[in-house]
Design an enzyme around this catalytic site. Structure first.
Site, PDB file in Angstrom:
ATOM      1  N   ASP A  18       0.856  -1.191   0.000  1.00  0.00           N
ATOM      2  CA  ASP A  18       0.000   0.000   0.000  1.00  0.00           C
ATOM      3  C   ASP A  18       0.888   1.236   0.000  1.00  0.00           C
ATOM      4  O   ASP A  18       1.740   1.393   0.886  1.00  0.00           O
ATOM      5  CB  ASP A  18      -0.891  -0.036   1.267  1.00  0.00           C
ATOM      6  CG  ASP A  18      -1.932   1.058   1.262  1.00  0.00           C
ATOM      7  OD1 ASP A  18      -2.140   1.688   0.205  1.00  0.00           O
ATOM      8  OD2 ASP A  18      -2.539   1.297   2.322  1.00  0.00           O
ATOM      9  N   MET A  19       0.717   2.100  -0.979  1.00  0.00           N
ATOM     10  CA  MET A  19       1.532   3.306  -1.047  1.00  0.00           C
ATOM     11  C   MET A  19       1.207   4.216   0.136  1.00  0.00           C
ATOM     12  O   MET A  19       0.073   4.258   0.614  1.00  0.00           O
ATOM     13  CB  MET A  19       1.267   4.062  -2.355  1.00  0.00           C
ATOM     14  CG  MET A  19       1.452   3.243  -3.619  1.00  0.00           C
ATOM     15  SD  MET A  19       3.021   2.391  -3.703  1.00  0.00           S
ATOM     16  CE  MET A  19       4.153   3.770  -3.852  1.00  0.00           C
ATOM     17  N   TYR A  23      -1.287  10.345  -3.081  1.00  0.00           N
ATOM     18  CA  TYR A  23      -1.381  11.551  -3.920  1.00  0.00           C
ATOM     19  C   TYR A  23      -0.371  12.614  -3.459  1.00  0.00           C
ATOM     20  O   TYR A  23       0.174  13.370  -4.260  1.00  0.00           O
ATOM     21  CB  TYR A  23      -2.799  12.143  -3.871  1.00  0.00           C
ATOM     22  CG  TYR A  23      -3.861  11.343  -4.600  1.00  0.00           C
ATOM     23  CD1 TYR A  23      -3.626  10.049  -5.048  1.00  0.00           C
ATOM     24  CD2 TYR A  23      -5.119  11.897  -4.834  1.00  0.00           C
ATOM     25  CE1 TYR A  23      -4.605   9.327  -5.709  1.00  0.00           C
ATOM     26  CE2 TYR A  23      -6.114  11.185  -5.498  1.00  0.00           C
ATOM     27  CZ  TYR A  23      -5.845   9.892  -5.927  1.00  0.00           C
ATOM     28  OH  TYR A  23      -6.824   9.186  -6.570  1.00  0.00           O
ATOM     29  N   ARG A  60       0.056  15.015   9.284  1.00  0.00           N
ATOM     30  CA  ARG A  60      -0.719  14.189  10.228  1.00  0.00           C
ATOM     31  C   ARG A  60      -0.201  14.388  11.645  1.00  0.00           C
ATOM     32  O   ARG A  60      -0.961  14.382  12.608  1.00  0.00           O
ATOM     33  CB  ARG A  60      -0.626  12.709   9.861  1.00  0.00           C
ATOM     34  CG  ARG A  60      -1.357  12.379   8.576  1.00  0.00           C
ATOM     35  CD  ARG A  60      -1.384  10.882   8.303  1.00  0.00           C
ATOM     36  NE  ARG A  60      -1.586  10.653   6.877  1.00  0.00           N
ATOM     37  CZ  ARG A  60      -1.871   9.481   6.332  1.00  0.00           C
ATOM     38  NH1 ARG A  60      -1.978   8.402   7.095  1.00  0.00           N
ATOM     39  NH2 ARG A  60      -2.041   9.355   5.038  1.00  0.00           N
ATOM     40  N   ASP A 120      -3.615   2.617  -5.584  1.00  0.00           N
ATOM     41  CA  ASP A 120      -2.323   2.588  -4.880  1.00  0.00           C
ATOM     42  C   ASP A 120      -2.109   1.325  -4.045  1.00  0.00           C
ATOM     43  O   ASP A 120      -1.341   1.330  -3.098  1.00  0.00           O
ATOM     44  CB  ASP A 120      -2.189   3.830  -3.986  1.00  0.00           C
ATOM     45  CG  ASP A 120      -2.987   3.723  -2.708  1.00  0.00           C
ATOM     46  OD1 ASP A 120      -4.043   3.053  -2.722  1.00  0.00           O
ATOM     47  OD2 ASP A 120      -2.560   4.277  -1.686  1.00  0.00           O
ATOM     48  N   GLU A 121      -2.793   0.244  -4.399  1.00  0.00           N
ATOM     49  CA  GLU A 121      -2.647  -1.000  -3.625  1.00  0.00           C
ATOM     50  C   GLU A 121      -2.437  -2.181  -4.552  1.00  0.00           C
ATOM     51  O   GLU A 121      -3.095  -2.279  -5.591  1.00  0.00           O
ATOM     52  CB  GLU A 121      -3.953  -1.315  -2.891  1.00  0.00           C
ATOM     53  CG  GLU A 121      -4.198  -0.576  -1.624  1.00  0.00           C
ATOM     54  CD  GLU A 121      -5.604  -0.930  -1.158  1.00  0.00           C
ATOM     55  OE1 GLU A 121      -5.727  -1.791  -0.281  1.00  0.00           O
ATOM     56  OE2 GLU A 121      -6.563  -0.372  -1.716  1.00  0.00           O
TER      57      GLU A 121
HETATM   58  P1  TTP Z   1      -5.434   5.593   0.813  1.00  0.00           P
HETATM   59  O1  TTP Z   1      -4.542   4.444   0.507  1.00  0.00           O
HETATM   60  O2  TTP Z   1      -6.679   5.326   1.561  1.00  0.00           O
HETATM   61  O3  TTP Z   1      -4.641   6.667   1.680  1.00  0.00           O
HETATM   62  P2  TTP Z   1      -3.232   7.342   1.456  1.00  0.00           P
HETATM   63  O4  TTP Z   1      -2.399   6.593   0.488  1.00  0.00           O
HETATM   64  O5  TTP Z   1      -3.425   8.801   1.159  1.00  0.00           O
HETATM   65  O6  TTP Z   1      -2.592   7.286   2.897  1.00  0.00           O
HETATM   66  P3  TTP Z   1      -2.083   6.039   3.733  1.00  0.00           P
HETATM   67  O7  TTP Z   1      -0.603   6.186   3.837  1.00  0.00           O
HETATM   68  O8  TTP Z   1      -2.759   6.165   5.041  1.00  0.00           O
HETATM   69  O9  TTP Z   1      -2.476   4.775   2.994  1.00  0.00           O
HETATM   70  O10 TTP Z   1      -5.830   6.314  -0.525  1.00  0.00           O
HETATM   71  C1  TTP Z   1      -4.962   6.356  -1.652  1.00  0.00           C
HETATM   72  C2  TTP Z   1      -5.207   7.642  -2.404  1.00  0.00           C
HETATM   73  O11 TTP Z   1      -6.541   7.660  -2.865  1.00  0.00           O
HETATM   74  C3  TTP Z   1      -5.041   8.868  -1.563  1.00  0.00           C
HETATM   75  O12 TTP Z   1      -3.704   9.330  -1.552  1.00  0.00           O
HETATM   76  C4  TTP Z   1      -5.992   9.830  -2.174  1.00  0.00           C
HETATM   77  C5  TTP Z   1      -7.066   8.990  -2.809  1.00  0.00           C
HETATM   78  N1  TTP Z   1      -8.323   9.012  -2.006  1.00  0.00           N
HETATM   79  C6  TTP Z   1      -9.323   9.911  -2.377  1.00  0.00           C
HETATM   80  O13 TTP Z   1      -9.168  10.642  -3.341  1.00  0.00           O
HETATM   81  N2  TTP Z   1     -10.473   9.957  -1.653  1.00  0.00           N
HETATM   82  C7  TTP Z   1     -10.691   9.144  -0.587  1.00  0.00           C
HETATM   83  O14 TTP Z   1     -11.750   9.223   0.059  1.00  0.00           O
HETATM   84  C8  TTP Z   1      -9.654   8.199  -0.232  1.00  0.00           C
HETATM   85  C9  TTP Z   1      -9.848   7.287   0.940  1.00  0.00           C
HETATM   86  C10 TTP Z   1      -8.494   8.186  -0.961  1.00  0.00           C
END
Ligand code: TTP
Length: 657
Positions: A18-19, A23, A60, A120-121
């Site tokens: 998981d990235m 963004y 954060r 991103d997964e």
């Molecule tokens: P996530 O993997 O949920 O979160 P993240 O990568 O920003 O942070 P973390 O390190 O906690 O995993 O989401 C991946 C991307 O998807 C995130 O960077 C932005 C986008 N996104 C949205 O645009 N809207 C949303 O509601 C969510 C949950 C994510």
């Protein structure tokens, strides 16, 4: 309903990658002076500073959360940098994030079967790689283990805080370890290497979970973030799962989870352990009962699908409050934008990945001004997908009209007024490999109408979505919660009760909808030209980084060395700019090609025209024309211009590219 699959083997090695704050990382790569600075990405709408969709870890620490709007975030952390999501067609454009995700996927896929689960997964099946490693190099003989692997969190392994890395090293290299733990150790070493590789080649950090199945790997990947990895040993499964709130489990966030709570008093996974499989089957049916029983014990037979590309494409926009669309003309205007965008993505998918989509679906949320039954849903409608923006639009408008009639209970086309649409999206699904031969032809002709003959369309039925899509897809869309985020924007939070597929295959789409985005085709692979462009800069940069990185103990250290200040950014941060440029160049030329594209009708192509085609195309065209022979009635000398691009050079270039 969840499906219980037999556990294939608990000797599998599965990783979930998981990235980190994805963004934000993409934006920081684009603007290196933001590295190390509190940063968040906001939706394109600037109402109250825009809704935060990604928050960097520095921000954060200062209390900034994704649920905040920009203004609130600034109060919490005055020095925060708010970067607006890119905009195209008056909507968010996720292209750079999708492309960045594709870069990562292509690296991770080097070591095993790889499933792109969302933007991103990624899931990886590393069983073979781990088995091979174990055979070739017994772990106890390993002389050096990468620092990144030594930083792993091994669930159940007690650390005293003094020499944790040495303790992890001992665990990884235990001679008397169970075979499955040895495989896990190999998996952890491989994942650590892959994560470093991702960092070197893309400048992105990621976190990972390594376990014997997908469910456990996913649970673990988020446990230690950012830039860390967590290993779930068999011995640790019970301790990991027992205290977990039942609603936190995948597929148990919704109705099924609520039923477990209210009907059975099950609040944690541990509570579920007291129910026999028979009892759970009696209450929830054989499949769900067994699935619940397995889930409580960390058993899951879900396979990693070898899928590097998204399962569907979607384009949507929300129109909350006063922005609601209140006339068919207004809906058509927006459908045109959405369909053009969807069509571009379909065309690019065809050209880049040789895939065609078969089902077009229209989704909307709407209200009736006089409605007493506010819960009545606007029905989703599907039909076979015809290629070409005009046809996609025509069909979407028809689907909308059919859905609106049903929604309003009207037998004729409804008149304007008395209703409003607050959310509109079109999606293309059932994507499969294009029949062989179509792709190079496509590139040459740029025709768009061949996949569905018009006769097929003329009698098409506007079926409810569920008729055409798998139940999981239907559920995935209906299971999104919407929260008003201000003008023009709606935050869609996936209901965790929905099926796996929502969180995996459809997460991209949910996120896009959330952003009310329009975006271009996700590209798994860069085009040859783009790759070449990148390769030059990348390989130089990779070499430089590799040298720089030698001996660098951790990913976090790497980040520190790459935290570009504005004064040194030019020397340190070339590659991301290079990649971006290449990507932008690619989409620009594709747009131009699309503008210049033209249509043709297979049944009308003259043989003499085929003879003029480049040799490598001729055979394909003939194969493709064979079934059409009957219809080949056009006289020799009919207008070539009607069939072929006016600009022959352009076509020749296209063929070469
Ligand atoms: P996530 O993997 O949920 O979160 P993240 O990568 O920003 O942070 P973390 O390190 O906690 O995993 O989401 C991946 C991307 O998807 C995130 O960077 C932005 C986008 N996104 C949205 O645009 N809207 C949303 O509601 C969510 C949950 C994510």
């Amino acid at each position: 309903m969840p499906v219980a699959r037999p556990e294939t083997s608990d000797s599998r090695i599965i990783a979930h990658v998981d990235m980190d704050c994805f963004y934000v990382q993409v934006e920081q790569r684009k603007q290196p002076h933001l590295r190390g600075q509190p940063t968040a990405v906001v939706q394109y709408n600037s109402w109250k500073g825009g809704g935060l969709i990604a928050v960097g870890y520095e921000a954060r620490k200062d209390g900034v959360k994704r649920s905040m709007r920009g203004d609130e975030a600034k109060k919490e952390c005055p020095q925060i940098h708010l970067v607006q999501v890119p905009v195209a067609r008056g909507k968010a454009d996720l292209t750079i994030y999708r492309n960045a995700g594709s870069e990562v996927v292509s690296i991770l896929a080097r070591k095993g079967r790889c499933e792109r689960a969302s933007i991103d997964e990624v899931y990886l099946d590393l069983t073979d790689a781990a088995e091979t490693m174990l055979k070739e190099t017994p772990l106890e003989t390993l002389e050096s283990i990468d620092e990144e692997a030594l930083k792993s969190h091994v669930l159940g392994l007690s650390l005293n805080g003094n020499d944790d890395r040495e303790t992890v090293r001992e665990w990884l290299t235990r001679r008397d370890a169970d075979h499955r733990d040895k495989l896990l150790a190999c998996g952890a070493i491989i994942v650590a290497e892959l994560r470093l590789q991702v960092l070197r080649e893309t400048e992105f950090t990621c976190s990972a979970g390594v376990a014997h199945n997908k469910m456990l790997a996913k649970l673990a990947s988020g446990m230690n973030k950012p830039a860390q990895q967590t290993i779930v040993t068999l011995a640790s499964v019970k301790g990991l799962l027992e205290p977990l709130p039942i609603k936190k489990m995948k597929q148990l966030g919704g109705k099924l989870g609520s039923s477990l709570q209210t009907d059975l008093g099950v609040n944690t996974v541990g509570d579920l352990l007291q129910f026999s499989e028979q009892k759970l089957q009696d209450i929830y049916g054989a499949n769900t009962g067994t699935w619940l029983w397995n889930t409580a014990r960390g058993i899951s037979g879900d396979e990693v699908e070898g899928r590097l590309l998204p399962k569907s494409h979607g384009s949507g926009k929300t129109f909350p409050g006063v922005q609601a669309l209140k006339s068919v003309a207004a809906v058509e205007k927006w459908l045109k934008e959405l369909c053009e965008e969807l069509s571009e993505r379909l065309q690019l998918d065809l050209e880049t990945n040789k895939r065609v989509a078969h089902t077009l679906t229209l989704h909307a949320n709407a209200y009736k001004s006089t409605d007493t039954d506010s819960l009545k849903k606007f029905p989703s409608k599907s039909c076979p997908l015809r290629y070409g923006a005009g046809k996609v639009l025509e069909d979407s408008v028809n689907l909308f009209q059919a859905a609106l009639r049903e929604f309003l209970g009207s037998y004729t086309n409804p008149v304007d007024g008395g209703w409003g649409v607050t959310n509109l999206s079109v999606s293309a699904s059932k994507i499969v490999a294009a029949p062989s031969g179509t792709c190079s032809i496509t590139r040459y002709f740029h025709g768009q109408d061949r996949f569905h003959a018009s006769s097929e369309q003329s009698d098409k039925k506007f079926a409810p979505e569920s008729d055409n899509l798998s139940p999981s897809r239907t559920e995935s869309h209906s299971a999104s919660h919407q929260t008003d985020c201000g003008e023009g924007q709606t935050q869609i939070t996936p209901d965790t009760s929905s099926l796996d597929q929502y969180e995996t295959a459809c997460k991209d789409e949910a996120i896009e909808s959330c952003l009310t985005s329009t975006h271009h085709e996700p590209q798994l692979r860069l085009s040859e030209k783009e790759r070449n462009n990148n390769d030059g800069k990348r390989s130089y940069e990779q070499k430089r980084k590799a040298t720089q990185e030698k001996g660098t103990p951790s990913i976090l250290r790497f980040l520190q060395t790459n935290s570009c200040s504005s004064s040194n950014q030019e020397t340190k941060c070339l590659p991301s700019e290079g990649v971006q440029e290449a990507l932008d160049m690619g989409s620009e030329s594709q747009n131009k090609r699309r503008t210049d594209s033209w249509r043709y009708n297979a049944g009308e192509i003259d043989q003499s025209v085929v003879n003029e085609l480049p040799a490598e195309i001729q055979e394909e065209v003939r194969t493709w024309l064979r079934p059409q022979k009957q219809a080949n009635t056009v006289k020799r000398g009919s207008s070539i211009a009607h069939y072929f691009s006016p600009n022959k050079n352009e076509q020749t270039n296209l063929r070469k590219s």
